[in-house]
Design a protein around this motif. Sequence first.
Motif, PDB file in Angstrom:
ATOM      1  N   ASN A 116     -58.310 -60.850  80.665  1.00 50.10           N
ATOM      2  CA  ASN A 116     -58.295 -59.490  80.126  1.00 50.10           C
ATOM      3  C   ASN A 116     -57.128 -58.764  80.804  1.00 50.10           C
ATOM      4  O   ASN A 116     -57.067 -58.708  82.035  1.00 50.10           O
ATOM      5  CB  ASN A 116     -59.603 -58.771  80.423  1.00 50.10           C
ATOM      6  CG  ASN A 116     -60.790 -59.471  79.787  1.00 50.10           C
ATOM      7  OD1 ASN A 116     -60.835 -59.651  78.581  1.00 50.10           O
ATOM      8  ND2 ASN A 116     -61.741 -59.902  80.599  1.00 50.10           N
ATOM      9  N   VAL A 117     -56.198 -58.235  80.013  1.00 53.64           N
ATOM     10  CA  VAL A 117     -54.917 -57.799  80.560  1.00 53.64           C
ATOM     11  C   VAL A 117     -54.681 -56.305  80.339  1.00 53.64           C
ATOM     12  O   VAL A 117     -54.871 -55.787  79.239  1.00 53.64           O
ATOM     13  CB  VAL A 117     -53.750 -58.588  79.929  1.00 53.64           C
ATOM     14  CG1 VAL A 117     -52.455 -58.326  80.698  1.00 53.64           C
ATOM     15  CG2 VAL A 117     -54.054 -60.085  79.877  1.00 53.64           C
ATOM     16  N   VAL A 118     -54.255 -55.640  81.413  1.00 54.25           N
ATOM     17  CA  VAL A 118     -53.664 -54.309  81.328  1.00 54.25           C
ATOM     18  C   VAL A 118     -52.180 -54.496  81.599  1.00 54.25           C
ATOM     19  O   VAL A 118     -51.791 -54.979  82.666  1.00 54.25           O
ATOM     20  CB  VAL A 118     -54.273 -53.337  82.349  1.00 54.25           C
ATOM     21  CG1 VAL A 118     -53.550 -51.991  82.291  1.00 54.25           C
ATOM     22  CG2 VAL A 118     -55.766 -53.163  82.108  1.00 54.25           C
ATOM     23  N   ALA A 119     -51.345 -54.168  80.620  1.00 51.61           N
ATOM     24  CA  ALA A 119     -49.909 -54.402  80.725  1.00 51.61           C
ATOM     25  C   ALA A 119     -49.167 -53.081  80.574  1.00 51.61           C
ATOM     26  O   ALA A 119     -49.494 -52.276  79.708  1.00 51.61           O
ATOM     27  CB  ALA A 119     -49.455 -55.391  79.650  1.00 51.61           C
TER      28      ALA A 119
ATOM     29  N   ARG B  77     -54.574 -54.371  76.791  1.00 52.38           N
ATOM     30  CA  ARG B  77     -54.360 -52.920  76.682  1.00 52.38           C
ATOM     31  C   ARG B  77     -52.980 -52.601  77.231  1.00 52.38           C
ATOM     32  O   ARG B  77     -52.688 -52.883  78.398  1.00 52.38           O
ATOM     33  CB  ARG B  77     -55.442 -52.154  77.451  1.00 52.38           C
ATOM     34  CG  ARG B  77     -55.307 -50.633  77.362  1.00 52.38           C
ATOM     35  CD  ARG B  77     -56.615 -49.949  77.741  1.00 52.38           C
ATOM     36  NE  ARG B  77     -57.016 -50.265  79.091  1.00 52.38           N
ATOM     37  CZ  ARG B  77     -56.787 -49.485  80.150  1.00 52.38           C
ATOM     38  NH1 ARG B  77     -56.143 -48.332  79.987  1.00 52.38           N
ATOM     39  NH2 ARG B  77     -57.203 -49.835  81.339  1.00 52.38           N
ATOM     40  N   TYR B  78     -52.129 -52.017  76.390  1.00 52.44           N
ATOM     41  CA  TYR B  78     -50.771 -51.659  76.797  1.00 52.44           C
ATOM     42  C   TYR B  78     -50.713 -50.190  77.206  1.00 52.44           C
ATOM     43  O   TYR B  78     -51.372 -49.336  76.611  1.00 52.44           O
ATOM     44  CB  TYR B  78     -49.787 -51.897  75.648  1.00 52.44           C
ATOM     45  CG  TYR B  78     -49.514 -53.354  75.331  1.00 52.44           C
ATOM     46  CD1 TYR B  78     -48.778 -54.151  76.202  1.00 52.44           C
ATOM     47  CD2 TYR B  78     -49.989 -53.916  74.149  1.00 52.44           C
ATOM     48  CE1 TYR B  78     -48.517 -55.481  75.893  1.00 52.44           C
ATOM     49  CE2 TYR B  78     -49.733 -55.248  73.830  1.00 52.44           C
ATOM     50  CZ  TYR B  78     -48.998 -56.017  74.713  1.00 52.44           C
ATOM     51  OH  TYR B  78     -48.750 -57.330  74.401  1.00 52.44           O
ATOM     52  N   LYS B  79     -49.862 -49.906  78.208  1.00 55.22           N
ATOM     53  CA  LYS B  79     -49.690 -48.543  78.681  1.00 55.22           C
ATOM     54  C   LYS B  79     -48.210 -48.288  78.958  1.00 55.22           C
ATOM     55  O   LYS B  79     -47.495 -49.194  79.398  1.00 55.22           O
ATOM     56  CB  LYS B  79     -50.474 -48.295  79.980  1.00 55.22           C
ATOM     57  CG  LYS B  79     -51.981 -48.372  79.842  1.00 55.22           C
ATOM     58  CD  LYS B  79     -52.663 -48.207  81.187  1.00 55.22           C
ATOM     59  CE  LYS B  79     -52.460 -46.843  81.796  1.00 55.22           C
ATOM     60  NZ  LYS B  79     -53.193 -45.792  81.049  1.00 55.22           N
ATOM     61  N   VAL B  80     -47.776 -47.052  78.735  1.00 56.63           N
ATOM     62  CA  VAL B  80     -46.465 -46.604  79.204  1.00 56.63           C
ATOM     63  C   VAL B  80     -46.681 -46.012  80.590  1.00 56.63           C
ATOM     64  O   VAL B  80     -47.402 -45.017  80.741  1.00 56.63           O
ATOM     65  CB  VAL B  80     -45.845 -45.558  78.260  1.00 56.63           C
ATOM     66  CG1 VAL B  80     -44.505 -45.075  78.817  1.00 56.63           C
ATOM     67  CG2 VAL B  80     -45.674 -46.129  76.866  1.00 56.63           C
ATOM     68  N   LEU B  81     -46.086 -46.629  81.610  1.00 51.68           N
ATOM     69  CA  LEU B  81     -46.329 -46.210  82.988  1.00 51.68           C
ATOM     70  C   LEU B  81     -45.115 -46.549  83.826  1.00 51.68           C
ATOM     71  O   LEU B  81     -44.529 -47.624  83.687  1.00 51.68           O
ATOM     72  CB  LEU B  81     -47.582 -46.907  83.536  1.00 51.68           C
ATOM     73  CG  LEU B  81     -48.166 -46.431  84.853  1.00 51.68           C
ATOM     74  CD1 LEU B  81     -49.680 -46.651  84.887  1.00 51.68           C
ATOM     75  CD2 LEU B  81     -47.545 -47.187  86.041  1.00 51.68           C
TER      76      LEU B  81
END
Length: 261
Positions: free
Chosen positions: A74-77, A99-103
């Motif tokens: 399970n990936v947070v990218a 789940r992709y995020k701009v960070l």
Amino acid sequence: MTQWTELNDESRVRWETIAEFWDDYMGDESNRFHRELIRSQTEQLLQIQQGHIVLDIGCGNGNFTRRLSDLGANVVAFDYSSKMIERAKLRTKDKLNIRYKVLDATNPIALSELGKDKFDRAVSNMALMDISDVGPLITNLHTLLKRNGTVVFSIPHPCFQTPNMREIQETEDLNGSLITRNSIQIFDYLTPEPYQAIGIRGQSVEHYMFHRPLEYYFKQFFTSGFVLDGFLEPSFIKEKDEAKFDWYDIPPVCIFRFKKV
């Protein structure tokens, strides 16, 4: 280095400019460099298990993110380029465990909001050298990772790929045989330095890279509570004589695994 933080905004602007060009070039499978030098060796060090929660740092268009998903993670990218994240989402279909995020990896508050003792693994493929200040990221990784969690990252080998380094190929007649040797000439290895580079021929603007000697990374991780327990220096396999320079007996990248203690 904290003195380079003023370059962070300009670096992000340049990546926004070339994000779509890079995505088009890398495609779904990435380039030979990643396929042959980075991917399998990184998987070897990560040791992903079904259900692992993984943080993918500087994920770009999500090539390796999707591979982690295929391995059962399970990936947070995240990436600081919103256009890269847009492209990553477009390339990611029917994967509910991503789940992709701009960070921005230099923002300690945004990093801390990802969670505490949450991730089994963290990974960053060829991205830390693009980050102006890796201190906040490394410090927060110790909080983000679970007990005995590991972080695996790859960078251009700082011993052999310094700013303004030169690639050399020489041919010598040795006892009646023509011998071709590859070598490099490096400068100012111990001096941390930002520089501008072309990663893919044809990109419209140069992007910023940040050279740091190995000692810098070791100190950052050791003082943040990590131990080094894995290290690889992959190079290309030479199958025939080539008429150009390539990285055969000199590793162009190095891959680290640090463990939280």
